[in-house]
Design an enzyme around this catalytic site. Structure first.
Site, mmCIF file in Angstrom:
data_model
loop_
_atom_site.group_PDB
_atom_site.id
_atom_site.type_symbol
_atom_site.label_atom_id
_atom_site.label_comp_id
_atom_site.label_asym_id
_atom_site.label_seq_id
_atom_site.Cartn_x
_atom_site.Cartn_y
_atom_site.Cartn_z
ATOM 1 N N ASP A 40 -7.231 -1.149 -7.199
ATOM 2 C CA ASP A 40 -7.768 -1.768 -5.993
ATOM 3 C C ASP A 40 -8.221 -3.181 -6.330
ATOM 4 O OD1 ASP A 40 -8.565 -0.836 -3.080
ATOM 5 O OD2 ASP A 40 -10.095 -2.241 -3.774
ATOM 6 N N ARG A 45 -2.478 7.035 1.195
ATOM 7 C CA ARG A 45 -2.880 8.190 2.013
ATOM 8 C C ARG A 45 -1.854 8.744 2.977
ATOM 9 N NH1 ARG A 45 -8.145 5.620 4.310
ATOM 10 N NH2 ARG A 45 -6.655 3.921 4.282
ATOM 11 N N ARG A 74 -5.686 13.160 -4.882
ATOM 12 C CA ARG A 74 -6.969 12.474 -4.637
ATOM 13 C C ARG A 74 -8.132 13.465 -4.637
ATOM 14 N NH1 ARG A 74 -10.888 10.353 -4.013
ATOM 15 N NH2 ARG A 74 -11.640 8.767 -2.586
ATOM 16 N N ARG A 118 0.820 -1.210 0.000
ATOM 17 C CA ARG A 118 0.000 0.000 0.000
ATOM 18 C C ARG A 118 0.863 1.273 0.000
ATOM 19 N NH1 ARG A 118 -5.230 -1.630 1.591
ATOM 20 N NH2 ARG A 118 -5.831 0.388 0.821
ATOM 21 N N TYR A 176 -15.915 -9.449 0.435
ATOM 22 C CA TYR A 176 -16.532 -8.130 0.207
ATOM 23 C C TYR A 176 -17.797 -8.265 -0.642
ATOM 24 C CZ TYR A 176 -12.341 -6.001 2.122
ATOM 25 O OH TYR A 176 -11.327 -5.626 2.970
HETATM 26 O O1 CP3 Z 1 -0.489 -0.918 -2.675
HETATM 27 C C1 CP3 Z 1 -0.699 0.147 -3.275
HETATM 28 O O2 CP3 Z 1 -0.215 1.219 -2.918
HETATM 29 C C2 CP3 Z 1 -1.499 0.091 -4.564
HETATM 30 C C3 CP3 Z 1 -2.873 0.330 -4.448
HETATM 31 C C4 CP3 Z 1 -3.794 -0.559 -3.606
HETATM 32 C C5 CP3 Z 1 -4.955 -0.023 -3.006
HETATM 33 N N1 CP3 Z 1 -5.667 -1.059 -2.458
HETATM 34 C C6 CP3 Z 1 -5.322 1.405 -3.015
HETATM 35 C C7 CP3 Z 1 -6.344 1.912 -2.079
HETATM 36 C C8 CP3 Z 1 -3.776 -1.932 -3.329
HETATM 37 C C9 CP3 Z 1 -2.730 -2.989 -3.690
HETATM 38 C C10 CP3 Z 1 -4.970 -2.240 -2.620
HETATM 39 C C11 CP3 Z 1 -5.326 -3.601 -2.180
HETATM 40 C C12 CP3 Z 1 -6.513 -3.798 -1.358
HETATM 41 N N2 CP3 Z 1 -7.713 -3.141 -1.406
HETATM 42 C C13 CP3 Z 1 -6.637 -4.846 -0.395
HETATM 43 C C14 CP3 Z 1 -5.582 -5.889 -0.091
HETATM 44 C C15 CP3 Z 1 -4.453 -5.364 0.715
HETATM 45 C C16 CP3 Z 1 -4.746 -5.129 2.169
HETATM 46 O O3 CP3 Z 1 -4.391 -4.010 2.632
HETATM 47 O O4 CP3 Z 1 -5.233 -6.019 2.846
HETATM 48 C C17 CP3 Z 1 -7.918 -4.736 0.168
HETATM 49 C C18 CP3 Z 1 -8.500 -5.641 1.249
HETATM 50 C C19 CP3 Z 1 -8.597 -3.652 -0.487
HETATM 51 C C20 CP3 Z 1 -9.998 -3.187 -0.284
HETATM 52 C C21 CP3 Z 1 -10.032 -1.776 0.178
HETATM 53 N N3 CP3 Z 1 -9.757 -0.683 -0.616
HETATM 54 C C22 CP3 Z 1 -10.317 -1.288 1.481
HETATM 55 C C23 CP3 Z 1 -10.672 -2.175 2.660
HETATM 56 C C24 CP3 Z 1 -10.221 0.103 1.444
HETATM 57 C C25 CP3 Z 1 -10.516 1.102 2.555
HETATM 58 C C26 CP3 Z 1 -9.567 1.078 3.647
HETATM 59 C C27 CP3 Z 1 -8.117 1.146 3.253
HETATM 60 O O5 CP3 Z 1 -7.422 0.147 3.469
HETATM 61 O O6 CP3 Z 1 -7.653 2.163 2.710
HETATM 62 C C28 CP3 Z 1 -9.843 0.474 0.136
HETATM 63 C C29 CP3 Z 1 -9.596 1.841 -0.358
HETATM 64 C C30 CP3 Z 1 -8.246 2.143 -0.885
HETATM 65 N N4 CP3 Z 1 -7.540 1.327 -1.727
HETATM 66 C C31 CP3 Z 1 -7.486 3.327 -0.662
HETATM 67 C C32 CP3 Z 1 -6.307 3.198 -1.415
HETATM 68 C C33 CP3 Z 1 -5.204 4.214 -1.546
HETATM 69 C C34 CP3 Z 1 -7.934 4.517 0.186
HETATM 70 C C35 CP3 Z 1 -9.069 5.217 -0.445
HETATM 71 C C36 CP3 Z 1 -8.868 6.687 -0.717
HETATM 72 O O7 CP3 Z 1 -7.786 7.121 -1.096
HETATM 73 O O8 CP3 Z 1 -9.844 7.410 -0.571
#
Ligand code: CP3
Length: 346
Positions: free
Chosen positions: A79, A33, A42, A29, A154
């Site tokens: 994502d 943020r 964003r 990740r 999900y």
């Molecule tokens: O790794 C990276 O930097 C690349 C981008 C990436 C995102 N999500 C961007 C994101 C990756 C590889 C993911 C994977 C992801 N998404 C997973 C598996 C990894 C893990 O952490 O367990 C999961 C379970 C998700 C589902 C998801 N997406 C959730 C639960 C959330 C909200 C909470 C959170 O963890 O941020 C997201 C949103 C999300 N995905 C954001 C980002 C940068 C934040 C949203 C925003 O910027 O408003």
């Protein structure tokens, strides 16, 4: 071709089994943020999914962490939930609340369609091409998808939950419907990862972030089985595909996962002891991990001592240094620079 790539890209070389002097490093990740420039971009990108499907901006976000830190890889900004979106299930990302989906039932599972997902996901492949065009030759480009069980939690639950109880109950109550959902996700993931590699991803990671909370029978059916099929499917078209599996919380099933799935490298979460990992895994199998993300929040000695313990503990096999789960938003940027320096310089 592989030899050339191995010489040039330490992270890819480690995934393919070549031990490096100091471990290459990236951060799960890492594009996100905790970076002020991400938060800034964003704001002007519209919704989170709009950003995921905007190749120019998504490529910029993917490269942001590499402008600040000497990381060995960039991860595609996207994502895991773009796959349900491409299959026709509505997905929303609510600020401060995370993803929200219309929960699936038996009827809506049969309405999902994977025929056109690659067309829907075309912007992701363009993002990969754009990142690749700008990335230095020594850096590895990492693509990814969510593993079927994790994505299904999900799709069935409609949102994240601490115990995935809705999906676990659904799988036990309606095994046939659940299996058809898993099969749709396997097929979609194979196509999606092949297309990512063809677009330029050097390595792909399977995020099985919710592998915890499953009994051994469900772990076998819903984690090991589907991850194995995805890897077989990808390799049937791209035999030398470099694949990292991250079964978070696999615990006692880690060895079974590593041996059955055929991953090149195993991502390990931070609660799994280093000595346990080293003793149960096949000789020579690489590992990625596994610093507690909160040690990166705290920084200083609490972080650097643990970094050295992890590096020492995995010194007998290929190792990529990483966190044991994603970086958290409150992480101070300066601690990330400290971590990368500690990994590289020892
Ligand atoms: O790794 C990276 O930097 C690349 C981008 C990436 C995102 N999500 C961007 C994101 C990756 C590889 C993911 C994977 C992801 N998404 C997973 C598996 C990894 C893990 O952490 O367990 C999961 C379970 C998700 C589902 C998801 N997406 C959730 C639960 C959330 C909200 C909470 C959170 O963890 O941020 C997201 C949103 C999300 N995905 C954001 C980002 C940068 C934040 C949203 C925003 O910027 O408003």
């Amino acid at each position: 071709m592989v030899t050339m790539a191995l010489m040039k890209k330490p992270l890819l070389a480690a995934v393919l089994g070549q031990q490096q002097k100091r471990p290459p490093v990236w951060i799960m990740r890492q594009a996100g943020r905790y970076l002020p420039e991400y938060r800034e971009l964003r704001k002007r990108a519209g919704s989170f999914l709009d950003l995921c499907y905007n190749p120019k901006l998504a490529a910029e976000v993917s490269l942001q962490p590499l402008k600040r830190f000497d990381l060995d890889g960039a991860i595609l900004f996207s994502d895991i939930l773009v796959v349900p979106d491409a299959l026709g299930q509505k997905v929303d990302f609510i600020q401060g609340d995370g993803p929200v989906l219309n929960p699936l039932d038996t009827g809506s599972i049969s309405a999902l369609c994977s025929d056109n997902i690659l067309t829907h996901l075309e912007p992701v492949f363009e993002t990969i091409e754009r990142i690749k065009a700008e990335l230095e030759a020594e850096k590895t480009l990492i693509g990814f998808c969510g593993s079927p069980w994790t994505v299904a939690t999900y799709m069935i639950g409609g949102r994240g939950s601490p115990d995935q109880a809705k999906a676990r109950l659904f799988a036990l109550e309606k095994p046939a419907a659940f299996e058809s959902l898993i099969n749709i996700l396997i097929e979609a993931s194979i196509k999606y990862l092949i297309a990512q590699i063809k677009a330029g991803a050097d390595v792909v990671q399977l995020f099985e972030s919710w592998a915890l909370n499953l009994d051994e029978k469900c772990f076998q059916s819903y984690v090991i089985g589907p991850n194995t099929k995805i890897i077989e499917g990808v390799r049937s078209e791209i035999p030398d595909a470099a694949i990292i599996g991250f079964p978070r919380g696999a615990a006692g099933m880690l060895k079974n996962y590593a041996e059955a799935t055929g991953v090149n490298m195993l991502g390990v979460d931070y609660s799994t002891p280093v000595s346990f990992v080293d003793s149960v895994l096949p000789v020579g199998l690489g590992v990625q991990g596994n610093l507690d993300p909160l040690r990166l929040v705290i920084g200083g000695q609490q972080m650097t001592e643990r970094i050295e313990e992890i590096i020492r503990g995995f010194s007998g096999r290929p190792h990529i240094f990483n966190l044991g789960h994603g970086i958290v938003p409150q992480t101070p940027v300066s601690h990330v620079a400290d971590m990368v320096a500690a990994v590289k310089e020892g």
